[in-house]
Each structure stands twice: as C-alpha cells, then as structure tokens.
Design an enzyme around this catalytic site. Sequence first.
Site, PDB file in Angstrom:
ATOM      1  N   LYS A 119       9.586   5.259   7.187  1.00  0.00           N
ATOM      2  CA  LYS A 119      10.002   4.101   6.400  1.00  0.00           C
ATOM      3  C   LYS A 119      11.198   4.518   5.561  1.00  0.00           C
ATOM      4  CE  LYS A 119       5.353   2.091   5.746  1.00  0.00           C
ATOM      5  NZ  LYS A 119       4.108   2.310   4.959  1.00  0.00           N
ATOM      6  N   HIS A 136       8.376  -1.338   9.381  1.00  0.00           N
ATOM      7  CA  HIS A 136       8.737  -2.327   8.368  1.00  0.00           C
ATOM      8  C   HIS A 136       7.881  -2.085   7.123  1.00  0.00           C
ATOM      9  CE1 HIS A 136       5.191  -5.193   9.484  1.00  0.00           C
ATOM     10  NE2 HIS A 136       4.877  -3.933   9.650  1.00  0.00           N
ATOM     11  N   ARG A 137       8.060  -2.901   6.072  1.00  0.00           N
ATOM     12  CA  ARG A 137       7.145  -2.910   4.937  1.00  0.00           C
ATOM     13  C   ARG A 137       6.463  -4.267   4.899  1.00  0.00           C
ATOM     14  NH1 ARG A 137       7.348   1.893   1.826  1.00  0.00           N
ATOM     15  NH2 ARG A 137       5.227   1.155   1.478  1.00  0.00           N
ATOM     16  N   SER A 138       5.349  -4.343   4.176  1.00  0.00           N
ATOM     17  CA  SER A 138       4.644  -5.631   4.130  1.00  0.00           C
ATOM     18  C   SER A 138       5.466  -6.693   3.402  1.00  0.00           C
ATOM     19  CB  SER A 138       3.268  -5.468   3.498  1.00  0.00           C
ATOM     20  OG  SER A 138       3.355  -4.777   2.275  1.00  0.00           O
ATOM     21  N   GLU A 175      -3.690   5.332  12.240  1.00  0.00           N
ATOM     22  CA  GLU A 175      -2.830   5.726  11.114  1.00  0.00           C
ATOM     23  C   GLU A 175      -3.650   5.806   9.824  1.00  0.00           C
ATOM     24  OE1 GLU A 175       0.690   3.281  10.786  1.00  0.00           O
ATOM     25  OE2 GLU A 175       0.825   3.604   8.625  1.00  0.00           O
ATOM     26  N   SER A 212       0.862  -1.192   0.000  1.00  0.00           N
ATOM     27  CA  SER A 212       0.000   0.000   0.000  1.00  0.00           C
ATOM     28  C   SER A 212       0.894   1.237   0.000  1.00  0.00           C
ATOM     29  CB  SER A 212      -0.935   0.001   1.210  1.00  0.00           C
ATOM     30  OG  SER A 212      -0.214   0.051   2.419  1.00  0.00           O
ATOM     31  N   GLU A 246       1.798  -9.647   7.002  1.00  0.00           N
ATOM     32  CA  GLU A 246       2.631  -9.159   8.105  1.00  0.00           C
ATOM     33  C   GLU A 246       2.575 -10.083   9.319  1.00  0.00           C
ATOM     34  OE1 GLU A 246       1.836  -4.956   8.692  1.00  0.00           O
ATOM     35  OE2 GLU A 246       2.899  -4.489   6.837  1.00  0.00           O
ATOM     36  N   ASP A 294       1.205   8.396   7.186  1.00  0.00           N
ATOM     37  CA  ASP A 294       2.136   7.534   6.448  1.00  0.00           C
ATOM     38  C   ASP A 294       2.112   7.886   4.964  1.00  0.00           C
ATOM     39  OD1 ASP A 294       3.473   5.447   5.187  1.00  0.00           O
ATOM     40  OD2 ASP A 294       2.037   3.892   5.746  1.00  0.00           O
ATOM     41  N   LYS A 330       6.858  -0.379  14.463  1.00  0.00           N
ATOM     42  CA  LYS A 330       5.909  -1.442  14.101  1.00  0.00           C
ATOM     43  C   LYS A 330       6.595  -2.380  13.129  1.00  0.00           C
ATOM     44  CE  LYS A 330       3.150   0.580  10.284  1.00  0.00           C
ATOM     45  NZ  LYS A 330       1.832   0.644   9.661  1.00  0.00           N
ATOM     46  N   GLN A 338      -6.495  -1.983   7.215  1.00  0.00           N
ATOM     47  CA  GLN A 338      -5.367  -2.837   6.829  1.00  0.00           C
ATOM     48  C   GLN A 338      -4.678  -3.537   8.003  1.00  0.00           C
ATOM     49  OE1 GLN A 338      -2.369  -1.517   3.661  1.00  0.00           O
ATOM     50  NE2 GLN A 338      -1.192  -1.172   5.510  1.00  0.00           N
ATOM     51  N   GLU A 339      -4.560  -2.821   9.133  1.00  0.00           N
ATOM     52  CA  GLU A 339      -3.773  -3.377  10.243  1.00  0.00           C
ATOM     53  C   GLU A 339      -4.444  -3.120  11.590  1.00  0.00           C
ATOM     54  OE1 GLU A 339       0.124  -1.561   9.966  1.00  0.00           O
ATOM     55  OE2 GLU A 339       0.199  -1.903   7.805  1.00  0.00           O
ATOM     56  N   HIS A 390      -3.264  -6.446   2.548  1.00  0.00           N
ATOM     57  CA  HIS A 390      -2.360  -7.458   3.099  1.00  0.00           C
ATOM     58  C   HIS A 390      -3.039  -8.808   3.314  1.00  0.00           C
ATOM     59  CE1 HIS A 390       0.308  -4.036   4.920  1.00  0.00           C
ATOM     60  NE2 HIS A 390       0.363  -4.092   3.605  1.00  0.00           N
ATOM     61  N   ASP A 399      -4.059   0.844  11.461  1.00  0.00           N
ATOM     62  CA  ASP A 399      -3.670   1.578  10.254  1.00  0.00           C
ATOM     63  C   ASP A 399      -4.748   1.292   9.221  1.00  0.00           C
ATOM     64  OD1 ASP A 399      -2.615   2.707   8.005  1.00  0.00           O
ATOM     65  OD2 ASP A 399      -0.826   1.422   7.901  1.00  0.00           O
TER      66      ASP A 399
END
Length: 425
Positions: free
Chosen positions: A334, A362-364, A282, A40, A201, A309, A385, A159-160, A151, A238
């Site tokens: 990031k 991190h990234r996915s 987020e 994303s 993730e 983000d 995270k 998403q999270e 994800h 997020d």
Amino acid sequence: YVEKVRALEIFDSRGNPTVEVHAYLSDGTVAKAEVPSGASTGEKEAVELRDGGKRLQGKGVTQAVANVNGPINDALKGLSPYNQAEIDRTMIKLDGTQNKAKLGANAILGTSMAIARAAARSKDEPLYRYLGGCDLEMPQTFHNVINGGKHADNGIDIQEFMITPVAKNSFRDGFEKIVNTYHALKAVIEEAGFETGLGDEGGFAPNLKSSEEALKMLRTAIIKAGYKPGEDIAIAFDAAASSFYNTEDGKYHFEGHIWNGEEMLQYYDKLLKEFPEIISCEDPFDENDWENFEKFTAKFGSTHQVVADDNVCTNPKLVRKAIKDKLCNSILIKLNQIGTITETLETIRLARKNNMTTMVSHRSGETGDTFIADFTVATNAGQLKSGAPARSERVEKYNRLLEIENQIGVENERLNHFPNNVDFD
Ligand code: PGA
Ligand code: ZN
C-alpha cells in the site's frame, strides 16, 4: 523541471477529507493525484496528518495541504520530475522523521504520485510504461465481495472475503467471471432473506453471524454463476485480525468466541479444510503476534499464500524482519503505508528477491485515482486487490486495467486488427 506543486483538501469514498496534489512542470504539463485512506490501519504505518480539533470530526487535512504548498513546493521547485528517487529522497529528508509525521505521508505521497504522473505525461507515455518498462504482465486480481470487520456493521469478524479468477484467458475474461459471480452472489443473499447493501469496499455486507456462513454463500454463488469453486474461481480472505484482537486479555474475540492463538490457529485449520477453494490468507493474527503468524505460515505456507499487511506496512525494514523470521510468503503493498513511490518500489524489489509474492492494494477509503492499476502493471507486482466490481472508486481501477490490457495487446503484437483496440493512455 518541477515548476510548482499545489494541494487541495478533497473527500474520499467514505466522505472523509483527503489530499489532492497538482504538479506543474516547466514544459506546461499538469497532472494530479489523490491519496486514499485506510480504516484497519497498521500501527507502524507512516503518519496520515490530520488537523484534529472540531472541524470535520478532526479529520481535516489543511495542515498537510499547507505542507505541500509551502515547504514541499519550495524544496522540489527546479528539480527534474524524471528523477523520482531524488524527488522522494528530498521529501524524506525535508520531513526528517522515521514515519513522515512532520509533513504527513498524505502530503508526501500525493506529491510523489502527482509528479510521476506529470513526468509520464510530459514524455507522452502511459503511466504504467513510464514507471515500468517492457515485458509487462496483467495482474491476478482479488475482489472483496463480502465485507465484514471494520468495513461493515454485521456479525462477520473476518474483514474481507475475496474472489479471484484462476482459470482465464485474459484479464477481461477473468473480470467477466468475477462480475457474473458478484451478481449471482446478490441473488444468493436475497434468496436467503438478507439485505444486499454494500460495505466500504463495494462488497455485500449481509448481517450474517459467522465467516463460515459467508464462505458457504460465496461457494453457492460461484456454482450458481456456472463456475467450479477452486478451479475457475478461488477464494481469498483478509482477517485483519488486529481488529478483533483484545490487547487487554491477549485473546482473539472472534464471532462470539474468546480464543488464544492456538485456538485461533485450530479454527483456521478447520476453515481451510472445509473450504479448499481458499488459496490466500491475509493477516490471520494480530500485527504484534508474530509468533502465531509464523506458526500459521509454517503450517499453511506451502499450500497457501500467506499475506502480511498490518505487521509490515510496506516498510522495507519490517519486510526484512519478516523475511528473516519466515513470517509470511507474500507482502501486501500500500503506497500510503510508507508514503513514497521510491520506498514502495524498494519493498516490492526486496520481497520479490526473497521469493515472496506481492499484492498491491487499495484502501477502504478510496478516491477516483487509478494510480495503483498502472503501478501494479509497471512493477509486475503480480496481484492487485481493489474491492468489488461495484462502486466507481473500486471499478475505476479495473476499468483502467481493461484499458491497459488493450494497450499492451496493441503494443506487444504491433497489430491493430482487433476492432475494439483503441489507443488509450
Ligand atoms: P484498510 O483495509 O484500507 O481499511 O486498512 C485494507 C486491508 O486491511 O487490507
Ligand atoms: Zn489487510
């Protein structure tokens, strides 16, 4: 001095090609770094150079690799590895574009990180100490335990869903609470008759219909593990709202609804009232919908952390605008969104100077590289995270934090009487 840099095409946790860079110093030190990759992604992220064409779905990175082995190597040869700003500035100048489109942010960041790691190694210092200094603190960590959006293939559009240990004596103590909650969550999901397969993730990806259902399960899991929601373990999300915003009708297509910004805001209002254990939110709105994002912050910013983000992309220029517009009160960090260590440090400094919190991420699509664990401690960014406490590319970062905490404990106390305190670097 830097003798040479060499790159290789490797693969990330989603099976997509990415860049690995090895830095060789004149004193014989060698170190490598691996570059992560998002799903994303924000529109204004620095360019991840991909080959296109048929090979590997067009995702090959042989051009980025060639850029490291050719022009980047030629430009950095002979420079001091201890002057990270000079290394990074040289690559930025060589690239010459605003968004690193020529050489690729993947080529540049891999080199930036590999040289930093080699420099630390050649000074015989752990990376967090080399990049940081004294007075380092362990971060608050956020663990994505239910995956939705891009994800996972389920009906959840946020998403999270993350959990964070608020009551803890140490990073280790907090992480144990997270692990206990993660296992309790698995049982809760199983009991409800859903699959316990994992998303990108490392979080569970049950095929639920709504974010409320996910949050209810999370609350049940926290209690089942023996903790108080909000007091021991808090929740963060997020939304990554750009992924459910429809640019054609300008509406949010969210879990069966079609909402304008005002309706979306009302939804969040209800959600945050229903779940007071949520402390951090987020990307609640699309990356170009600054107006509603600002409204969200005006409404919830005094009680909640509001993290930006996709709309700021770790870019100092965009962070300056975010500060001016009171867009958010926290910035997601990031490294590969901007492409060098030096620029990332600038973003963190800028945010902190303006009383914003920072959360390294991190990234996915990840690799086994634990650079961000050291980087978070080194910069005292405060928060990290890195996904669930499952799947090695996620857990390695937390394992590295366990080592660092152990090491900082030894260094700070100048004592060595704890039986399991071993020197790591
Ligand atoms: P990404 O997601 O790595 O897929 O971009 C992470 C995030 O949105 O924070
Ligand atoms: Zn995000």
